[in-house]
Design an enzyme around this catalytic site. Structure first.
Site, PDB file in Angstrom:
ATOM      1  N   GLU A   1       0.822  -1.207   0.000  1.00 26.68           N
ATOM      2  CA  GLU A   1       0.000   0.000   0.000  1.00 26.68           C
ATOM      3  C   GLU A   1       0.858   1.260   0.000  1.00 26.68           C
ATOM      4  O   GLU A   1       1.924   1.283   0.601  1.00 26.68           O
ATOM      5  CB  GLU A   1      -0.794   0.086   1.298  1.00 26.68           C
ATOM      6  CG  GLU A   1      -1.791  -0.984   1.493  1.00 26.68           C
ATOM      7  CD  GLU A   1      -2.457  -0.840   2.871  1.00 26.68           C
ATOM      8  OE1 GLU A   1      -3.164  -1.760   3.250  1.00 26.68           O
ATOM      9  OE2 GLU A   1      -2.250   0.193   3.540  1.00 26.68           O
TER      10      GLU A   1
ATOM     11  N   CYS B   1       3.140   8.362   1.677  1.00 26.10           N
ATOM     12  CA  CYS B   1       3.587   7.408   2.680  1.00 26.10           C
ATOM     13  C   CYS B   1       3.969   6.119   1.946  1.00 26.10           C
ATOM     14  O   CYS B   1       3.138   5.511   1.273  1.00 26.10           O
ATOM     15  CB  CYS B   1       2.457   7.178   3.680  1.00 26.10           C
ATOM     16  SG  CYS B   1       2.878   5.983   4.957  1.00 26.10           S
TER      17      CYS B   1
ATOM     18  N   CYS C   1       5.873  -7.308   7.866  1.00 27.20           N
ATOM     19  CA  CYS C   1       6.839  -6.715   8.791  1.00 27.20           C
ATOM     20  C   CYS C   1       7.076  -7.695   9.924  1.00 27.20           C
ATOM     21  O   CYS C   1       6.158  -8.377  10.371  1.00 27.20           O
ATOM     22  CB  CYS C   1       6.288  -5.399   9.340  1.00 27.20           C
ATOM     23  SG  CYS C   1       7.400  -4.551  10.487  1.00 27.20           S
TER      24      CYS C   1
ATOM     25  N   CYS D   1       4.792  -5.205  16.423  1.00 24.61           N
ATOM     26  CA  CYS D   1       4.182  -4.265  17.374  1.00 24.61           C
ATOM     27  C   CYS D   1       2.721  -4.681  17.600  1.00 24.61           C
ATOM     28  O   CYS D   1       1.999  -4.988  16.658  1.00 24.61           O
ATOM     29  CB  CYS D   1       4.258  -2.842  16.855  1.00 24.61           C
ATOM     30  SG  CYS D   1       5.964  -2.287  16.632  1.00 24.61           S
TER      31      CYS D   1
ATOM     32  N   CYS E   1      -0.320  -2.873  15.679  1.00 27.91           N
ATOM     33  CA  CYS E   1      -0.161  -2.496  14.271  1.00 27.91           C
ATOM     34  C   CYS E   1      -0.714  -3.564  13.328  1.00 27.91           C
ATOM     35  O   CYS E   1      -0.494  -4.760  13.533  1.00 27.91           O
ATOM     36  CB  CYS E   1       1.319  -2.263  13.983  1.00 27.91           C
ATOM     37  SG  CYS E   1       1.664  -1.811  12.283  1.00 27.91           S
TER      38      CYS E   1
ATOM     39  N   CYS F   1      -2.052   1.708   8.794  1.00 25.84           N
ATOM     40  CA  CYS F   1      -0.979   1.036   8.085  1.00 25.84           C
ATOM     41  C   CYS F   1      -1.354  -0.417   7.817  1.00 25.84           C
ATOM     42  O   CYS F   1      -1.584  -1.174   8.749  1.00 25.84           O
ATOM     43  CB  CYS F   1       0.280   1.068   8.925  1.00 25.84           C
ATOM     44  SG  CYS F   1       0.449   2.597   9.842  1.00 25.84           S
TER      45      CYS F   1
HETATM   46  N1  SAH Z   1       8.398   0.515  11.241  1.00 29.80           N
HETATM   47  C1  SAH Z   1       8.456   1.933  11.275  1.00 29.80           C
HETATM   48  C2  SAH Z   1       7.637   2.645  10.216  1.00 29.80           C
HETATM   49  C3  SAH Z   1       6.265   2.120   9.905  1.00 29.80           C
HETATM   50  S1  SAH Z   1       4.958   2.439  11.033  1.00 29.80           S
HETATM   51  C4  SAH Z   1       8.137   2.434  12.658  1.00 29.80           C
HETATM   52  O1  SAH Z   1       7.848   1.627  13.519  1.00 29.80           O
HETATM   53  O2  SAH Z   1       8.233   3.622  12.892  1.00 29.80           O
HETATM   54  C5  SAH Z   1       4.708   4.177  11.028  1.00 29.80           C
HETATM   55  C6  SAH Z   1       4.043   4.676  12.295  1.00 29.80           C
HETATM   56  O3  SAH Z   1       2.661   4.303  12.367  1.00 29.80           O
HETATM   57  C7  SAH Z   1       4.695   4.120  13.538  1.00 29.80           C
HETATM   58  O4  SAH Z   1       4.844   5.112  14.509  1.00 29.80           O
HETATM   59  C8  SAH Z   1       3.691   3.077  13.962  1.00 29.80           C
HETATM   60  O5  SAH Z   1       3.846   2.734  15.289  1.00 29.80           O
HETATM   61  C9  SAH Z   1       2.383   3.787  13.636  1.00 29.80           C
HETATM   62  N2  SAH Z   1       1.209   2.920  13.611  1.00 29.80           N
HETATM   63  C10 SAH Z   1       1.144   1.577  13.440  1.00 29.80           C
HETATM   64  N3  SAH Z   1      -0.114   1.146  13.516  1.00 29.80           N
HETATM   65  C11 SAH Z   1      -0.888   2.226  13.727  1.00 29.80           C
HETATM   66  C12 SAH Z   1      -2.281   2.416  13.898  1.00 29.80           C
HETATM   67  N4  SAH Z   1      -3.134   1.397  13.831  1.00 29.80           N
HETATM   68  N5  SAH Z   1      -2.730   3.678  14.124  1.00 29.80           N
HETATM   69  C13 SAH Z   1      -1.867   4.717  14.153  1.00 29.80           C
HETATM   70  N6  SAH Z   1      -0.551   4.599  13.987  1.00 29.80           N
HETATM   71  C14 SAH Z   1      -0.056   3.369  13.785  1.00 29.80           C
END
Ligand code: SAH
Length: 345
Positions: free
Chosen positions: A90, A103, A110, A114, A117, A334
């Site tokens: 995406e 973006c 990944c 987390c 996520c 994301c």
């Molecule tokens: N792996 C990298 C970049 C990708 S995620 C990182 O961890 O920074 C980009 C951002 O979106 C990160 O801060 C991540 O924690 C956040 N993110 C992930 N899932 C999300 C969600 N459901 N709502 C809002 N932000 C989210």
């Protein structure tokens, strides 16, 4: 097949020399790709048929095919692309008053895992090549060309951990940043990492002007371990030390990303711990409204509660902003659109 977007400006010229062509051919090809933004090698009309055939035998221009597109009321546009091997990724176009930001996805799936996520719902299948990242921006730029507009900003915040695909991400950024590429200013480019310390240290030494954002999401190790498994490998003390190294080598302000998760990391005690952790660093906290992911049970906070947390931080002397929500009415979190399509398969 390889993509012509995989080569940065210098590599394109070296490639031309290797073929026994003049270096200038490399320059011309680059012009066709990034100035004229052609989608077909045969459109490169100042190259001989023989040269074009040679390129066509080995390369495609874009390795992406559009599979789905969602446009939100606020203009946020989400693109679902298939790569040559069928993998789905995406990209998102976001409209700001200061410009248009894309973006970019850096990996298929990944491995960072987390807890909150959507991207981590599918394990990493592979890294994207730099060309596959360039192609995401070019696809969207070609759409904007029709309105005489341009991509002005890039955030590497799509699915994937950019510092787990370091070389390709840096090569991608070199191309979009290059004067003869898309010319997107380094200060308009942001890389977001979950905190892979050795790569932060390597990045510090590159002295680029790209912005660094760090996904923090918790102010203490106990909570961060639960939310972000990477914290077991690189706990907060090590992360902060690496960021101080970055700070001393680069005179750039850091961004910390902090998703507000209801009842988890949004209490007054967390604001206090955050203020203590950040201290006097040249940094600010970007408070992020959480996009709920059905699969994992976390909830976001409403705007009023976000404001309370914001006020607490400001009173403690921490600079912060609340990130404006984009595309709330589409699958904007994301990896959500991708996961939906994978489930359909
Ligand atoms: N792996 C990298 C970049 C990708 S995620 C990182 O961890 O920074 C980009 C951002 O979106 C990160 O801060 C991540 O924690 C956040 N993110 C992930 N899932 C999300 C969600 N459901 N709502 C809002 N932000 C989210």
């Amino acid at each position: 097949m390889k993509s012509l977007y995989d080569m940065n400006y210098d590599q394109m010229q070296e490639f031309a020399l290797e073929q026994g062509w003049k270096k200038f051919r490399g320059h011309q090809i680059f012009q066709w790709l990034y100035r004229n933004r052609v989608t077909d090698i045969d459109e490169m009309s100042n190259l001989s048929k023989e040269t074009r055939d040679r390129l066509k035998a080995e390369f495609v221009i874009s390795p992406l095919q559009l599979r789905d597109k969602q446009v939100a009321k606020d203009g946020t546009t989400k693109f679902l692309f298939a790569l040559e091997d069928g993998a789905l990724i995406e990209s998102v176009l976001m409209l700001f008053d200061y410009g248009k930001s894309v973006c970019v996805t850096s990996q298929v799936g990944c491995n960072m895992g987390c807890a909150f996520c959507a991207s981590g719902l599918t394990k990493k299948q592979r890294n994207l090549t730099s060309g596959e990242m360039v192609a995401q921006v070019l696809y969207i730029q070609r759409e904007l060309d029709q309105q005489g507009d341009r991509v002005s900003h890039i955030v590497v915040m799509g699915t994937g951990e950019p510092f787990d695909n370091y070389e390709e991400v840096m090569n991608f950024l070199a191309t979009v940043n290059h004067d003869r590429g898309l010319g997107i200013g380094a200060r308009h480019i942001t890389i977001s990492t979950c905190g892979i310390v050795p790569r932060i240290l390597e990045f510090s030494k590159e002295h680029t002007q790209y912005n660094l954002a760090v996904s923090l999401h918790a102010p203490n190790d106990e909570l961060r371990n639960r939310l972000m498994p990477i914290n077991h490998a690189y706990p907060l003390a090590e992360l902060m030390e690496a960021l101080d190294q970055y700070g001393s080598e680069n005179n750039r302000r850091l961004t910390f990303e902090y998703i507000l998760l209801k009842g988890i990391n949004d209490q007054p005690v967390h604001a206090k711990q955050l203020a203590k952790l950040i201290g006097k660093r040249n940094a600010y906290i970007n408070l992020i409204p959480y996009n709920a992911v059905d699969e994992n049970g976390f909830q976001g906070v409403d705007h009023a509660s976000a404001m309370v947390f914001y006020d607490q931080l400001m009173k403690l002397g921490v600079r912060c902003t609340i990130r404006k929500e984009h595309g709330g009415d589409i699958d904007a979190a994301c990896g959500q659109l991708r996961v939906k399509h994978l489930q359909k398969r």
